[in-house]
Design a protein around this motif. Structure first.
Motif, PDB file in Angstrom:
ATOM      1  N   LEU A  80       0.871  -1.210   0.033  1.00 22.04           N
ATOM      2  CA  LEU A  80      -0.064   0.028  -0.041  1.00 22.04           C
ATOM      3  C   LEU A  80       0.785   1.222  -0.134  1.00 22.04           C
ATOM      4  O   LEU A  80       1.867   1.327   0.437  1.00 22.04           O
ATOM      5  N   ASP A  81       0.563   2.307  -0.680  1.00 25.06           N
ATOM      6  CA  ASP A  81       0.962   3.631  -0.578  1.00 25.06           C
ATOM      7  C   ASP A  81       0.437   4.474   0.262  1.00 25.06           C
ATOM      8  O   ASP A  81      -0.776   4.608   0.073  1.00 25.06           O
ATOM      9  N   VAL A  82       1.145   5.138   1.067  1.00 24.65           N
ATOM     10  CA  VAL A  82       0.579   6.269   1.879  1.00 24.65           C
ATOM     11  C   VAL A  82       1.408   7.248   2.091  1.00 24.65           C
ATOM     12  O   VAL A  82       2.748   6.982   2.091  1.00 24.65           O
ATOM     13  N   PHE A  83       0.996   8.447   2.341  1.00 24.73           N
ATOM     14  CA  PHE A  83       1.961   9.745   2.459  1.00 24.73           C
ATOM     15  C   PHE A  83       2.359   9.543   3.940  1.00 24.73           C
ATOM     16  O   PHE A  83       1.516   8.924   4.884  1.00 24.73           O
ATOM     17  N   PRO A  84       3.491  10.193   4.477  1.00 25.67           N
ATOM     18  CA  PRO A  84       3.876  10.305   5.620  1.00 25.67           C
ATOM     19  C   PRO A  84       2.883  11.175   6.476  1.00 25.67           C
ATOM     20  O   PRO A  84       2.118  12.090   5.841  1.00 25.67           O
ATOM     21  N   HIS A  85       2.960  10.837   7.933  1.00 25.22           N
ATOM     22  CA  HIS A  85       1.882  11.595   8.772  1.00 25.22           C
ATOM     23  C   HIS A  85       2.153  13.253   8.574  1.00 25.22           C
ATOM     24  O   HIS A  85       3.431  13.431   8.651  1.00 25.22           O
ATOM     25  N   GLY A  86       1.239  13.985   8.710  1.00 27.20           N
ATOM     26  CA  GLY A  86       1.305  15.467   8.585  1.00 27.20           C
ATOM     27  C   GLY A  86       1.309  15.905   7.144  1.00 27.20           C
ATOM     28  O   GLY A  86       1.009  17.074   7.010  1.00 27.20           O
ATOM     29  N   CYS A  87       1.324  15.292   5.937  1.00 32.39           N
ATOM     30  CA  CYS A  87       1.097  15.548   4.727  1.00 32.39           C
ATOM     31  C   CYS A  87      -0.291  16.029   4.628  1.00 32.39           C
ATOM     32  O   CYS A  87      -1.204  15.261   5.056  1.00 32.39           O
ATOM     33  N   GLY A  88      -0.801  17.270   3.952  1.00 32.26           N
ATOM     34  CA  GLY A  88      -1.825  17.535   3.732  1.00 32.26           C
ATOM     35  C   GLY A  88      -2.665  17.036   2.470  1.00 32.26           C
ATOM     36  O   GLY A  88      -3.905  17.297   2.264  1.00 32.26           O
ATOM     37  N   HIS A  89      -2.109  16.179   1.825  1.00 36.70           N
ATOM     38  CA  HIS A  89      -2.704  15.553   0.624  1.00 36.70           C
ATOM     39  C   HIS A  89      -2.985  13.968   0.931  1.00 36.70           C
ATOM     40  O   HIS A  89      -2.778  13.515   1.996  1.00 36.70           O
ATOM     41  N   VAL A  90      -3.702  13.230  -0.026  1.00 38.36           N
ATOM     42  CA  VAL A  90      -4.222  11.941  -0.045  1.00 38.36           C
ATOM     43  C   VAL A  90      -4.051  11.433  -1.213  1.00 38.36           C
ATOM     44  O   VAL A  90      -3.943  12.026  -2.212  1.00 38.36           O
ATOM     45  N   CYS A  91      -3.328  10.203  -1.121  1.00 46.00           N
ATOM     46  CA  CYS A  91      -3.029   9.663  -2.415  1.00 46.00           C
ATOM     47  C   CYS A  91      -4.020   8.153  -2.807  1.00 46.00           C
ATOM     48  O   CYS A  91      -5.112   8.580  -1.927  1.00 46.00           O
ATOM     49  N   ARG A  92      -4.030   7.685  -3.785  1.00 46.35           N
ATOM     50  CA  ARG A  92      -5.055   6.639  -4.404  1.00 46.35           C
ATOM     51  C   ARG A  92      -5.495   5.864  -3.205  1.00 46.35           C
ATOM     52  O   ARG A  92      -6.517   5.651  -2.901  1.00 46.35           O
ATOM     53  N   ASP A  93      -4.427   5.215  -2.526  1.00 45.94           N
ATOM     54  CA  ASP A  93      -4.754   4.172  -1.476  1.00 45.94           C
ATOM     55  C   ASP A  93      -5.448   4.634  -0.354  1.00 45.94           C
ATOM     56  O   ASP A  93      -6.309   4.353   0.197  1.00 45.94           O
ATOM     57  N   GLU A  94      -5.096   5.986  -0.043  1.00 41.62           N
ATOM     58  CA  GLU A  94      -5.699   6.576   1.241  1.00 41.62           C
ATOM     59  C   GLU A  94      -7.182   7.012   0.865  1.00 41.62           C
ATOM     60  O   GLU A  94      -7.884   7.025   1.594  1.00 41.62           O
ATOM     61  N   CYS A  95      -7.658   7.444  -0.554  1.00 41.53           N
ATOM     62  CA  CYS A  95      -8.747   7.628  -0.889  1.00 41.53           C
ATOM     63  C   CYS A  95      -9.658   6.428  -0.918  1.00 41.53           C
ATOM     64  O   CYS A  95     -10.852   6.456  -0.528  1.00 41.53           O
ATOM     65  N   MET A  96      -9.078   5.377  -1.325  1.00 38.26           N
ATOM     66  CA  MET A  96      -9.718   3.970  -1.288  1.00 38.26           C
ATOM     67  C   MET A  96     -10.067   3.488   0.194  1.00 38.26           C
ATOM     68  O   MET A  96     -11.344   3.045   0.421  1.00 38.26           O
ATOM     69  N   ALA A  97      -9.167   3.818   0.916  1.00 37.33           N
ATOM     70  CA  ALA A  97      -9.279   3.225   2.431  1.00 37.33           C
ATOM     71  C   ALA A  97     -10.570   4.355   3.083  1.00 37.33           C
ATOM     72  O   ALA A  97     -11.500   3.983   3.725  1.00 37.33           O
ATOM     73  N   LEU A  98     -10.479   5.650   2.809  1.00 35.12           N
ATOM     74  CA  LEU A  98     -11.758   6.569   3.186  1.00 35.12           C
ATOM     75  C   LEU A  98     -12.956   5.963   2.429  1.00 35.12           C
ATOM     76  O   LEU A  98     -13.945   6.286   3.169  1.00 35.12           O
ATOM     77  N   SER A  99     -12.760   5.873   1.294  1.00 35.15           N
ATOM     78  CA  SER A  99     -14.077   5.309   0.453  1.00 35.15           C
ATOM     79  C   SER A  99     -14.751   3.981   1.019  1.00 35.15           C
ATOM     80  O   SER A  99     -16.131   4.167   1.298  1.00 35.15           O
ATOM     81  N   LEU A 100     -13.845   3.120   1.530  1.00 32.73           N
ATOM     82  CA  LEU A 100     -14.327   1.869   2.082  1.00 32.73           C
ATOM     83  C   LEU A 100     -14.967   2.263   3.519  1.00 32.73           C
ATOM     84  O   LEU A 100     -16.173   1.884   3.554  1.00 32.73           O
ATOM     85  N   ILE A 101     -14.263   3.049   4.470  1.00 32.22           N
ATOM     86  CA  ILE A 101     -15.095   3.131   5.684  1.00 32.22           C
ATOM     87  C   ILE A 101     -16.266   4.036   5.578  1.00 32.22           C
ATOM     88  O   ILE A 101     -17.151   3.686   6.096  1.00 32.22           O
TER      89      ILE A 101
END
Length: 175
Positions: A80-101
């Motif tokens: 999985l790809d994720v940004f480091p803590h504190g970054c103000g952006h979200v990447c594809r995998d983080e968007c999918m995780a948000l979408s799932l929840i």
């Protein structure tokens, strides 16, 4: 990458909302904890959750979050790809995780399964059931703490999926 590399000029950012910020922060910190074997990563998530919610809600949410991330790591067919803590952006995998929840909070099983398929890499066929079961526990705990994510329709999940599987966080971001 740290927060200083994120442009501050964006007028509205997804992570300005507490529910989305909690999910992304938790995912990033837990993934970093597993990837680097560093307890400080989990401590960062714990401190963030306590600051945002108080210790009672943080304790319940952290347990559900860690179970969900363990299932996610076990069931994914790719890193999985994720940004480091504190970054103000979200990447594809983080968007999918948000979408799932978000879909699980909305009892939208079709969209939840679609997001789980793309997040886990099981695009053909059914996603692992454990991923949605663990995600449901986390989604419910968020609701119990008064943290409702924005709804994400299936059409948005499909548009996120169009970015491709597993882009480097440095290549594609969403505000």
């Amino acid at each position: 990458m740290s927060a200083q590399f994120c442009p501050a000029s964006c007028p509205l950012r997804l992570l300005d909302r507490k529910p989305e910020r909690l999910v992304v922060t938790g995912l990033r910190c837990c993934m970093a904890g597993y990837n680097f074997g560093d307890i400080d990563c989990w401590e960062t998530a714990w401190r963030s959750y306590c600051m945002e919610l108080g210790t009672s809600d943080a304790r319940r949410l952290m347990g559900e979050l860690q179970y969900w991330v363990r299932c996610l790591r076990a069931e994914c067919t790719r890193p999985l790809d994720v940004f480091p803590h504190g970054c103000g952006h979200v990447c594809r995998d983080e968007c999918m995780a948000l979408s799932l929840i978000a879909a699980l909070q909305d009892n939208d099983l079709g969209t939840a399964l679609l997001a789980a398929r793309h997040l886990s890499g099981h695009v053909e066929g059914e996603p692992p059931l454990s991923l949605t079961v663990a995600g449901q526990g986390y989604a419910d705990a968020l609701i119990g703490a008064g943290q409702k994510l924005m709804s994400v329709p299936a059409s948005v999940v499909l548009s996120i999926a169009a970015f491709g599987s597993g882009p480097s966080p440095a290549e594609e971001t969403v505000h």
